[in-house]
Design a protein around this motif. Structure first.
Motif, PDB file in Angstrom:
ATOM      1  N   ILE A 266       0.839  -1.205   0.000  1.00  0.00           N
ATOM      2  CA  ILE A 266       0.000   0.000   0.000  1.00  0.00           C
ATOM      3  C   ILE A 266       0.874   1.256   0.000  1.00  0.00           C
ATOM      4  O   ILE A 266       0.570   2.243  -0.674  1.00  0.00           O
ATOM      5  N   ALA A 267       1.991   1.213   0.745  1.00  0.00           N
ATOM      6  CA  ALA A 267       2.883   2.386   0.770  1.00  0.00           C
ATOM      7  C   ALA A 267       3.370   2.712  -0.652  1.00  0.00           C
ATOM      8  O   ALA A 267       3.414   3.876  -1.066  1.00  0.00           O
ATOM      9  N   MET A 268       3.702   1.659  -1.427  1.00  0.00           N
ATOM     10  CA  MET A 268       4.194   1.896  -2.781  1.00  0.00           C
ATOM     11  C   MET A 268       3.068   2.310  -3.722  1.00  0.00           C
ATOM     12  O   MET A 268       3.285   3.052  -4.680  1.00  0.00           O
ATOM     13  N   LEU A 269       1.857   1.844  -3.429  1.00  0.00           N
ATOM     14  CA  LEU A 269       0.705   2.316  -4.213  1.00  0.00           C
ATOM     15  C   LEU A 269       0.545   3.827  -4.014  1.00  0.00           C
ATOM     16  O   LEU A 269       0.327   4.584  -4.969  1.00  0.00           O
ATOM     17  N   MET A 270       0.680   4.254  -2.758  1.00  0.00           N
ATOM     18  CA  MET A 270       0.575   5.687  -2.460  1.00  0.00           C
ATOM     19  C   MET A 270       1.700   6.457  -3.163  1.00  0.00           C
ATOM     20  O   MET A 270       1.498   7.540  -3.701  1.00  0.00           O
ATOM     21  N   ASN A 271       2.883   5.854  -3.187  1.00  0.00           N
ATOM     22  CA  ASN A 271       4.029   6.464  -3.868  1.00  0.00           C
ATOM     23  C   ASN A 271       3.713   6.640  -5.356  1.00  0.00           C
ATOM     24  O   ASN A 271       3.976   7.695  -5.942  1.00  0.00           O
ATOM     25  N   ASN A 272       3.114   5.609  -5.963  1.00  0.00           N
ATOM     26  CA  ASN A 272       2.754   5.697  -7.383  1.00  0.00           C
ATOM     27  C   ASN A 272       1.685   6.770  -7.608  1.00  0.00           C
ATOM     28  O   ASN A 272       1.704   7.466  -8.626  1.00  0.00           O
TER      29      ASN A 272
END
Ligand code: NAD
Length: 280
Positions: A266-272
């Motif tokens: 989820i953290a990387m989804l937010m980053n994207n």
């Protein structure tokens, strides 16, 4: 004792960094909006969607929610994606998988504008990763790269073995490790002598979808072990693809389940999503 790679703390740090960035962007008049589409009401999907919306709220990303009934046709879903592609204020589109059987996932993924494909599943983004060009990268494997880097684990020059070759984990994981200058082997269900192959790894990434399959017989002394698997056993306890208690004593670092790879996705989804605002 091995180093326990703390995905909860690392994902928390990433989310805080993103929150700060989003505040700065807002001060410049830039807003970020993620559209989340769910078809049907699979309970696991509802939990994932809920967590994604919660993360958006924490970071300061607007989210639009589309909860469509199970009987939604492929045409109806494609029409909605077309509308969201055209909406200027929507930066990212996420269609929660799996979709009901009557809808073809590949067709739906291809319909998303690659510039809004924050899951990194569109063939154009996968191709860009393959040839080292900018684009969105699948969130779980990019989260694993962050886990390694932020835990001070060097990747360049290392022997990395990825067990599993799925489009969302195994394959992009192998490409990302290659981009980080590792020597990469991809093993899968037809690999012969899996134990010997896995034992070559300085960094072993396991994404097989089989609870506790990887025991210490697969792990070289001192290896780093990354467990992507998520399973819940009969008494509702979570475990991964790695037999943690058996493997932990022989490795130098390991991700626990829960609290390892899981929170990074989820953290990387937010980053994207944050990156999507500058990809118009
Ligand atoms: P998948 O079922 O699509 O792929 C599994 C892969 O493992 C296949 O490529 C297959 O060849 C290989 N495999 C299966 N049995 C094997 C065996 N006996 N020996 C060697 N290889 C074998 O699964 P996936 O989508 O890549 O997910 C893998 C695991 O990771 C699952 O437990 C899933 O729940 C979990 N997952 C976690 C996250 C997260 O955020 N932490 C995200 C995605 C998937």
């Amino acid at each position: 004792m091995p180093q326990i790679i703390d995905g909860k703390a690392i994902s928390g740090a990433i989310k805080d960094e993103l929150k700060e960035k989003v505040e700065e962007m807002k001060a410049e008049g830039i807003r970020i909006c993620l559209a989340v589409v769910q078809v049907g009401n699979d309970p696991a999907s509802s939990v994932y969607v809920g967590n994604k919306k919660k993360a958006c709220a924490y970071i300061g990303i607007d989210s639009l929610s589309y909860e469509l009934p199970e009987e939604t046709t492929q045409e109806e879903l494609l029409d909605l994606i077309g509308e969201l592609n055209a909406k200027k204020e929507v930066n990212g589109i996420l269609v929660q998988l799996p979709l009901p059987d009557h809808i073809d996932e590949d067709t739906v993924i291809r319909a998303i504008d690659p510039k809004k494909d924050v899951d990194g599943f569109h063939p154009q983004n996968v191709g860009a990763l393959c040839i080292g060009q900018p684009g969105f990268v699948s969130c779980t494997p990019s989260g694993i790269i962050q886990l390694l880097k932020r835990s001070g684990i060097e990747i360049a020059g290392k022997e990395c073995v990825v067990i599993g070759r799925s489009n969302i984990v195994g394959k992009p994981m192998a490409l990302l490790l290659l981009r980080e200058n590792a020597t990469v082997t991809v093993a899968h269900s037809k690999t012969k002598n899996l134990r010997e192959v896995a034992k070559r790894a300085d960094i072993l990434v396991v994404a097989v979808g089989k609870p506790k399959m990887i025991t210490r017989e697969y792990v070289k002394e001192g290896a780093v072990v990354i467990d992507v698997g998520i399973h819940r056993n009969e008494d509702k306890k979570m475990c991964g693809d790695v037999d943690y208690d058996d493997v932990a004593p022989v490795c130098s670092a390991i991700t626990p389940v829960p609290g390892g790879v899981g929170p990074m996705t989820i953290a990387m989804l937010m980053n994207n999503c944050v990156a999507s605002a500058s990809m118009k």
